[in-house]
Enzyme design. Sequence first.
Site, short mmCIF file in Angstrom:
data_model
loop_
_atom_site.label_atom_id
_atom_site.label_comp_id
_atom_site.label_asym_id
_atom_site.label_seq_id
_atom_site.Cartn_x
_atom_site.Cartn_y
_atom_site.Cartn_z
N GLU A 156 -1.99 -0.16 -10.38
CA GLU A 156 -0.87 0.77 -10.44
C GLU A 156 0.42 -0.07 -10.54
O GLU A 156 0.66 -0.91 -9.67
CB GLU A 156 -0.79 1.61 -9.15
N ASN A 191 -3.02 5.53 -2.88
CA ASN A 191 -3.06 5.47 -1.41
C ASN A 191 -2.61 6.75 -0.72
O ASN A 191 -2.94 6.98 0.43
CB ASN A 191 -2.24 4.28 -0.89
N SER A 223 0.82 -1.21 0.00
CA SER A 223 0.00 0.00 0.00
C SER A 223 0.86 1.25 0.00
O SER A 223 0.44 2.29 -0.51
CB SER A 223 -0.91 0.01 1.23
N HIS A 237 0.32 -2.46 -7.48
CA HIS A 237 -0.66 -2.12 -6.45
C HIS A 237 -2.05 -2.47 -6.98
O HIS A 237 -2.67 -1.71 -7.72
CB HIS A 237 -0.55 -0.63 -6.07
P1 NAD Z 1 -3.77 -9.55 5.14
O1 NAD Z 1 -3.44 -9.20 6.54
O2 NAD Z 1 -5.18 -9.89 4.77
O3 NAD Z 1 -2.85 -10.76 4.62
C1 NAD Z 1 -1.45 -10.81 4.77
C2 NAD Z 1 -1.02 -12.26 4.74
O4 NAD Z 1 0.42 -12.32 4.75
C3 NAD Z 1 -1.50 -13.07 5.97
O5 NAD Z 1 -2.26 -14.21 5.54
C4 NAD Z 1 -0.20 -13.50 6.64
O6 NAD Z 1 -0.27 -14.78 7.25
C5 NAD Z 1 0.76 -13.48 5.46
N1 NAD Z 1 2.17 -13.45 5.84
C6 NAD Z 1 2.74 -12.80 6.88
N2 NAD Z 1 4.07 -13.06 6.91
C7 NAD Z 1 4.32 -13.89 5.87
C8 NAD Z 1 5.50 -14.53 5.39
N3 NAD Z 1 6.68 -14.35 5.99
N4 NAD Z 1 5.41 -15.34 4.31
C9 NAD Z 1 4.21 -15.53 3.71
N5 NAD Z 1 3.06 -14.96 4.12
C10 NAD Z 1 3.12 -14.15 5.19
O7 NAD Z 1 -3.25 -8.32 4.26
P2 NAD Z 1 -3.76 -7.84 2.81
O8 NAD Z 1 -4.85 -6.85 2.99
O9 NAD Z 1 -3.96 -9.01 1.93
O10 NAD Z 1 -2.48 -6.99 2.33
C11 NAD Z 1 -1.34 -7.62 1.77
C12 NAD Z 1 -0.48 -6.56 1.09
O11 NAD Z 1 -1.25 -5.94 0.04
C13 NAD Z 1 -0.05 -5.46 2.06
O12 NAD Z 1 1.24 -5.04 1.74
C14 NAD Z 1 -1.09 -4.37 1.80
O13 NAD Z 1 -0.60 -3.10 2.11
C15 NAD Z 1 -1.30 -4.54 0.27
N6 NAD Z 1 -2.59 -4.05 -0.22
C16 NAD Z 1 -3.74 -4.25 0.49
C17 NAD Z 1 -4.95 -3.80 -0.02
C18 NAD Z 1 -6.26 -4.04 0.69
O14 NAD Z 1 -7.29 -3.49 0.24
N7 NAD Z 1 -6.31 -4.85 1.73
C19 NAD Z 1 -4.98 -3.14 -1.28
C20 NAD Z 1 -3.79 -2.99 -1.99
C21 NAD Z 1 -2.59 -3.45 -1.45
#
Ligand code: NAD
Length: 284
Positions: free
Chosen positions: A153, A191, A120, A141
């Site tokens: 993005e 973001n 993000s 992104h």
């Molecule tokens: P989330 O918390 O739903 O999922 C993250 C996952 O990563 C979890 O299942 C966790 O167990 C896993 N994880 C942690 N450490 C790990 C490791 N060492 N190896 C493998 N897996 C591991 O988070 P999310 O919302 O899916 O976000 C993930 C990424 O995407 C973040 O960087 C976030 O900023 C980005 N993002 C999120 C959104 C959104 O709307 N949620 C949108 C765009 C980008």
Amino acid sequence: MSTEFKSVGVVGAGVMGAGVAQSLASGGIEVVLVDVAPAALERAMKDVRDGLRLQRMLTKRVVDVDAVLARIRRSTDLEALGAVDFVVENATERWSVKESIYRRLDAIAPAACCFAANTSAIPITRIGALTGRADRVVGMHFMNPVPMKPVVEVIRGFHTSPATLEVAKALLAAIGKEGIVVEDAPGFVSNRVLMLTINEAIFLVHEGVAEAADVDKIFKTCFGHKMGPLETADLIGLDTILLSIEVLHESFADSKYRPCPLLKKMVDAGLHGRKSGRGFYPYA
Ligand code: NAD
């Protein structure tokens, strides 16, 4: 660099990882989905199944749910990514987590493999520097929910090569998405604006200026937004919002990005939005 994608690694099986895996597998690509938490992998498969059924209902197109699910192989070990053509990383938005993943991934994945960080707000240049292949590290992104959002993005880190940008755009095109290339700046385009908007909307609730539902209603009815900022926050995940706004706060050293105390309190209380069953709204 090859733009043939037989097998793509997806690291992190949370909200975004599940959506990315679904989009890739729906596009006929074999996916290796890796998460440290077995429960996250299970939940991701359920989310993909539900997502495909919803897609079938909404689009009235034939979707072979079992065939798509069969293209997603699961693992709790990054070692499973030893033969993939491309990796999309979607792990928790925390520097220490990303750091350990990229250092290991660099030693495991084939030399020609490109890494796309779905983050993000963390700078892609900083992530690229963790590897010996900064020219092959790019930002992707994705927007949430991934299968329904046609634009991504694509972020050019300092060392990201033009060839890597082409590979990234080709992968997105293969799953029916368009990549818009932007430069590497904290929060990128979306973001930087969205996190500030959500944080400010939370301040309105925190200060008692308006109820959450009224804040959202104003945005939906007056500006034609499909969702209000607080509904969007629940969809993204309040924990991810907090981590993202903290990254922006630290990166710009600008107090306008200070996280609202109510956001911190809700995250501490386990109110992480839709994924936890409660955020600004309750979810069944
Ligand atoms: P989330 O918390 O739903 O999922 C993250 C996952 O990563 C979890 O299942 C966790 O167990 C896993 N994880 C942690 N450490 C790990 C490791 N060492 N190896 C493998 N897996 C591991 O988070 P999310 O919302 O899916 O976000 C993930 C990424 O995407 C973040 O960087 C976030 O900023 C980005 N993002 C999120 C959104 C959104 O709307 N949620 C949108 C765009 C980008």
